[in-house]
Motif scaffolding. Structure first.
Motif, short mmCIF file in Angstrom:
data_model
loop_
_atom_site.label_atom_id
_atom_site.label_comp_id
_atom_site.label_asym_id
_atom_site.label_seq_id
_atom_site.Cartn_x
_atom_site.Cartn_y
_atom_site.Cartn_z
N VAL A 23 0.79 -1.24 0.00
CA VAL A 23 0.00 0.00 0.00
C VAL A 23 0.82 1.29 0.00
O VAL A 23 0.27 2.36 0.27
CB VAL A 23 -0.99 0.03 1.20
N LYS A 24 2.11 1.19 -0.32
CA LYS A 24 2.92 2.43 -0.25
C LYS A 24 2.31 3.53 -1.12
O LYS A 24 1.94 3.32 -2.27
CB LYS A 24 4.36 2.15 -0.67
N ASN A 25 2.24 4.71 -0.54
CA ASN A 25 1.73 5.92 -1.20
C ASN A 25 0.25 5.85 -1.59
O ASN A 25 -0.22 6.67 -2.38
CB ASN A 25 2.56 6.25 -2.46
N MET A 192 5.20 -10.23 -7.03
CA MET A 192 4.54 -8.93 -6.99
C MET A 192 3.55 -8.88 -8.18
O MET A 192 3.22 -9.92 -8.73
CB MET A 192 5.57 -7.80 -7.07
N SER A 193 3.11 -7.68 -8.54
CA SER A 193 2.06 -7.59 -9.58
C SER A 193 2.41 -8.35 -10.85
O SER A 193 1.58 -9.07 -11.40
CB SER A 193 1.79 -6.12 -9.93
N SER A 194 3.63 -8.16 -11.32
CA SER A 194 3.98 -8.76 -12.61
C SER A 194 4.37 -10.23 -12.48
O SER A 194 4.40 -10.94 -13.48
CB SER A 194 5.14 -7.97 -13.23
N ILE A 209 1.10 -7.60 -3.63
CA ILE A 209 0.62 -6.98 -4.85
C ILE A 209 0.21 -5.53 -4.62
O ILE A 209 -0.59 -5.24 -3.73
CB ILE A 209 -0.58 -7.79 -5.42
N GLY A 210 0.81 -4.63 -5.40
CA GLY A 210 0.49 -3.20 -5.29
C GLY A 210 -0.24 -2.70 -6.51
O GLY A 210 -1.47 -2.55 -6.52
N SER A 211 0.50 -2.43 -7.57
CA SER A 211 -0.08 -1.75 -8.75
C SER A 211 -1.21 -2.54 -9.41
O SER A 211 -2.14 -1.94 -9.95
CB SER A 211 1.01 -1.41 -9.76
C1 LIG Z 1 5.79 -2.13 -3.72
C2 LIG Z 1 6.17 -3.47 -3.27
C3 LIG Z 1 5.50 -4.60 -3.75
C4 LIG Z 1 4.40 -4.56 -4.79
O1 LIG Z 1 4.89 -4.07 -6.01
P1 LIG Z 1 3.89 -3.95 -7.28
O2 LIG Z 1 4.80 -4.11 -8.44
O3 LIG Z 1 3.28 -2.60 -7.19
O4 LIG Z 1 2.92 -5.05 -7.17
C5 LIG Z 1 5.88 -5.85 -3.23
N1 LIG Z 1 6.85 -5.96 -2.32
C6 LIG Z 1 7.51 -4.89 -1.85
C7 LIG Z 1 8.59 -5.10 -0.83
C8 LIG Z 1 7.21 -3.61 -2.30
O5 LIG Z 1 7.87 -2.57 -1.82
#
Ligand SMILES: *Cc1c(COP(=O)(O)O)cnc(C)c1O
Length: 224
Positions: A23-25, A192-194, A209-211
């Motif tokens: 959830v950063k930012n 992560m997302s990709s 997962i962020g983006s």
């Molecule tokens: C931001 C972040 C993610 C998620 O990244 P996305 O590419 O946005 O899914 C996962 N792990 C860590 C440690 C992050 O800082």
């Protein structure tokens, strides 16, 4: 949008895999929407940012993990607010966490961050040091090692991450089979997302997962 994204991911992944929303930012409203859609783990990079979120969420329902790089002056606060710290990469950091946890009578669950590609500029324990570091940390009474976390290197073809995830899983099994006291190899946090689909195929049971949930991060925002 966020709701649809979360529902889609939940539909796609096996039930034994947990989604951690990075959830950063992001705004509190965005984070709450993700929780309403079924997210049960929040991943925070900044200790500071967490203050505004902890007031909003029901902590019986939602766990908050730390996934950033933890500095010494933030350790006390981190131990107080997080349900898990995923980025422990040295005995020194672990001993600070242990001390802070002892002060508030808490047993702090942690993951050990692995630098699986042995990148010079990256945080994390390199694979060949992992067993020794975990044996050392396992002595600490107010820390509980719950598994491993890895970021993986930057690659142009996402398939190139597969061997790194596979090797992290191998390391995970190797440590698990040692049956060390105070070491509970329950979680493998990678993808992560990709890359989360590949990570799950290679054994991840937490994906961060962020983006893909919240949309692309705005240019200019810090990414770690
Ligand atoms: C931001 C972040 C993610 C998620 O990244 P996305 O590419 O946005 O899914 C996962 N792990 C860590 C440690 C992050 O800082």
């Amino acid at each position: 949008m966020i709701k649809e994204n979360v529902s889609q991911i939940i539909k796609e992944i096996p039930i034994n895999v947990e989604i951690e929303a990075a959830v950063k930012n992001r705004t509190p409203e965005e984070i709450l929407e993700a929780i309403e859609a079924g997210i049960r783990i929040i991943g925070e990079n900044y200790v500071q940012e967490t203050k505004s979120i902890i007031k909003l969420v029901n902590r019986d329902e939602v766990r908050i993990h730390f996934i950033g790089h933890l500095q010494r002056n933030k350790v006390n606060k981190a131990v107080e607010v997080f349900d898990m710290i995923e980025t422990v990469d040295s005995f020194k950091l672990a001993s600070w966490i242990d001390g802070a946890a002892k002060d508030i009578n808490k047993i702090m669950p942690v993951l050990i961050e692995i630098n699986i590609a042995r990148e010079r500029q990256k945080f994390g324990v390199i694979p060949e040091d992992t067993e020794a570091v975990i044996r050392d940390i396992s002595i600490l009474k107010n820390i509980r090692i719950m598994g491993l976390m890895t970021m993986g290197p930057l690659v142009s073809d996402i398939e190139d991450l597969r061997p790194y995830f596979r090797n992290t899983k191998k390391l995970f099994i190797k440590i698990k089979d040692l049956n060390l006291n105070n070491v509970f190899m329950q979680y493998l946090s990678m993808g992560m997302s990709s890359s989360y689909k590949i990570a799950i195929e290679e054994g991840a049971n937490i994906v961060r997962i962020g983006s893909y949930i919240f949309g692309a991060r705005q240019k200019g925002n810090k990414i770690d």
